[in-house]
Design a protein around this motif. Structure first.
Motif, mmCIF file in Angstrom:
data_model
loop_
_atom_site.group_PDB
_atom_site.id
_atom_site.type_symbol
_atom_site.label_atom_id
_atom_site.label_comp_id
_atom_site.label_asym_id
_atom_site.label_seq_id
_atom_site.Cartn_x
_atom_site.Cartn_y
_atom_site.Cartn_z
ATOM 1 N N ILE A 8 2.003 -1.479 23.389
ATOM 2 C CA ILE A 8 3.169 -1.608 22.981
ATOM 3 C C ILE A 8 3.818 -3.044 22.719
ATOM 4 N N CYS A 9 4.087 -3.552 21.866
ATOM 5 C CA CYS A 9 4.200 -4.765 21.368
ATOM 6 C C CYS A 9 6.051 -5.252 21.477
ATOM 7 N N GLY A 10 6.136 -6.179 21.660
ATOM 8 C CA GLY A 10 7.636 -6.737 21.425
ATOM 9 C C GLY A 10 8.486 -6.242 22.422
ATOM 10 N N LEU A 11 8.087 -6.246 23.693
ATOM 11 C CA LEU A 11 9.017 -5.852 24.796
ATOM 12 C C LEU A 11 9.850 -6.981 25.081
ATOM 13 N N THR A 12 11.093 -6.452 25.329
ATOM 14 C CA THR A 12 12.106 -7.475 25.652
ATOM 15 C C THR A 12 13.051 -7.408 27.032
ATOM 16 N N THR A 13 12.733 -6.212 27.398
ATOM 17 C CA THR A 13 13.777 -5.751 28.450
ATOM 18 C C THR A 13 12.619 -5.044 29.693
ATOM 19 N N ALA A 20 6.871 1.534 29.457
ATOM 20 C CA ALA A 20 5.385 1.365 28.754
ATOM 21 C C ALA A 20 4.358 1.479 29.865
ATOM 22 N N ILE A 21 4.698 1.099 31.127
ATOM 23 C CA ILE A 21 3.788 1.498 32.240
ATOM 24 C C ILE A 21 3.767 2.536 32.551
ATOM 25 N N ALA A 22 5.114 3.412 32.698
ATOM 26 C CA ALA A 22 5.252 4.569 33.146
ATOM 27 C C ALA A 22 4.398 5.719 32.149
ATOM 28 N N ALA A 23 4.214 5.336 30.938
ATOM 29 C CA ALA A 23 3.463 6.113 29.843
ATOM 30 C C ALA A 23 2.115 5.668 29.657
ATOM 31 N N ARG A 24 1.620 4.729 30.593
ATOM 32 C CA ARG A 24 0.288 4.617 30.781
ATOM 33 C C ARG A 24 -0.525 3.821 29.580
ATOM 34 N N ALA A 25 0.583 2.857 28.892
ATOM 35 C CA ALA A 25 -0.048 1.929 27.953
ATOM 36 C C ALA A 25 -0.923 0.985 28.724
ATOM 37 N N ASP A 26 -1.965 0.699 27.728
ATOM 38 C CA ASP A 26 -2.864 -0.524 28.370
ATOM 39 C C ASP A 26 -2.475 -1.978 28.297
ATOM 40 N N TYR A 27 -1.668 -2.010 27.202
ATOM 41 C CA TYR A 27 -1.305 -3.426 27.071
ATOM 42 C C TYR A 27 0.097 -3.583 26.557
ATOM 43 N N CYS A 28 1.051 -4.705 27.140
ATOM 44 C CA CYS A 28 2.344 -4.734 26.366
ATOM 45 C C CYS A 28 2.149 -6.138 25.598
ATOM 46 N N GLY A 29 2.955 -6.320 24.909
ATOM 47 C CA GLY A 29 2.935 -7.565 23.822
ATOM 48 C C GLY A 29 4.430 -8.170 23.968
ATOM 49 N N PHE A 30 4.220 -9.504 24.416
ATOM 50 C CA PHE A 30 5.099 -10.525 24.578
ATOM 51 C C PHE A 30 5.365 -11.335 23.029
ATOM 52 N N VAL A 31 6.405 -11.464 22.531
ATOM 53 C CA VAL A 31 6.268 -12.504 21.110
ATOM 54 C C VAL A 31 6.814 -13.863 21.558
ATOM 55 N N PHE A 32 6.127 -14.768 21.221
ATOM 56 C CA PHE A 32 6.540 -15.980 21.086
ATOM 57 C C PHE A 32 6.664 -16.683 19.897
ATOM 58 N N PRO A 42 10.836 -18.635 27.769
ATOM 59 C CA PRO A 42 9.927 -18.581 28.862
ATOM 60 C C PRO A 42 10.614 -17.918 30.239
ATOM 61 N N VAL A 43 11.868 -18.321 30.350
ATOM 62 C CA VAL A 43 12.608 -17.514 31.376
ATOM 63 C C VAL A 43 12.141 -15.990 31.423
ATOM 64 N N ALA A 44 12.494 -15.460 30.266
ATOM 65 C CA ALA A 44 12.484 -14.050 29.993
ATOM 66 C C ALA A 44 11.224 -13.466 30.037
ATOM 67 N N ALA A 45 10.093 -14.307 29.705
ATOM 68 C CA ALA A 45 8.926 -14.016 29.668
ATOM 69 C C ALA A 45 8.248 -14.049 31.301
ATOM 70 N N ARG A 46 8.664 -14.824 31.948
ATOM 71 C CA ARG A 46 8.323 -14.984 33.265
ATOM 72 C C ARG A 46 9.057 -13.822 34.160
ATOM 73 N N ASP A 47 10.110 -13.464 33.776
ATOM 74 C CA ASP A 47 10.779 -12.026 34.640
ATOM 75 C C ASP A 47 9.780 -11.120 34.341
ATOM 76 N N LEU A 48 9.642 -10.783 33.053
ATOM 77 C CA LEU A 48 8.800 -9.362 32.647
ATOM 78 C C LEU A 48 7.554 -9.505 33.147
ATOM 79 N N ALA A 49 6.541 -10.704 33.038
ATOM 80 C CA ALA A 49 5.298 -10.617 33.824
ATOM 81 C C ALA A 49 5.329 -10.549 35.009
ATOM 82 N N ALA A 76 4.097 -18.776 31.176
ATOM 83 C CA ALA A 76 5.184 -18.175 31.407
ATOM 84 C C ALA A 76 5.026 -16.411 31.491
ATOM 85 N N GLY A 77 4.154 -16.152 30.423
ATOM 86 C CA GLY A 77 3.702 -14.503 30.344
ATOM 87 C C GLY A 77 2.659 -14.192 31.410
ATOM 88 N N SER A 78 1.975 -14.964 31.804
ATOM 89 C CA SER A 78 0.809 -14.886 32.813
ATOM 90 C C SER A 78 -0.022 -13.892 31.910
#
Length: 213
Positions: A8-13, A20-32, A42-49, A76-78
């Protein structure tokens, strides 16, 4: 057929990430990529990571990035993988993989069979090829809800792992998997209510559809 992996790509919240995690997706996508409505600071990415931890693979999407942007995003995104979504050559993909020590996913825009054949050029440089729809000149390189002719991938024998992107939704992803036998599917706009706004219900529906394919 082994289970199909889901990105699931382009997650921002946080809410979208949790879905995505609850639905058992394998990967999330962070857009830079600042022109995208899904880009992260970077701050938002770090929070999500930090919230994701090790519960889901974290892939950073970059478009023709320099090393400074890559380093910032990786930290930032680990990140667990780097997705190159621009005009990066095999040499550049190999350089990024060597410099950052992470798997590299290379997106290839598709309109014809010749584009599928280009994947072989990256067999020594990338860890995964992501076939995506080619977008109009001047538009964003992805996340536009466009799809290509899936029959181009019928019987495709890839030299390296690969995935399918481009216009995938909860309503068509089963058809796409059956037509292409894709081992991984990637969606962004297909699970949104508006550009950059993920729909929690659509994320759940997409993942459920993939698992039922």
């Amino acid at each position: 057929m082994p289970s199909v992996q889901i990105k699931i790509c382009g997650l921002t919240t946080r809410e979208a990430l949790d879905a995505a995690i609850a639905a058992r997706a394998d990967y999330c996508g962070f857009v830079f990529y600042p022109p995208s409505p899904r880009t992260l600071t970077p701050v938002a990415a770090r929070d999500l990571a930090d919230r994701a931890g090790a519960r889901i693979g974290k892939v950073g999407l970059f478009v023709d990035p320099d090393d400074a942007l890559l380093a910032q995003g990786v930290e930032a995104g680990s990140l667990d993988a780097i997705q190159l979504h621009g005009r990066e050559t095999p040499a550049r993909a190999a350089e990024v993989r060597a410099r950052f020590g992470l798997p590299v996913w290379k997106a290839i825009p598709v309109t014809a069979a010749a584009d599928i054949e280009r994947a072989a050029e990256y067999r020594e440089a990338a860890d995964l090829i992501l076939f995506d729809a080619r977008t109009p000149k001047g538009a964003l390189p992805g996340g536009m809800g466009l799809k290509f002719d899936w029959s181009l991938l019928a019987g495709y024998d890839s030299p390296i792992p690969w995935g399918l992107a481009g216009g995938l939704t909860p309503h068509n992803v089963c058809e796409a998997i059956r037509a292409t036998r894709a081992p991984l599917v990637d969606t962004s706009s297909g699970v949104e209510s508006a550009p950059g706004e993920k729909d929690i219900g659509k994320i759940a529906a997409f993942c459920a559809a993939v698992r039922s394919a």
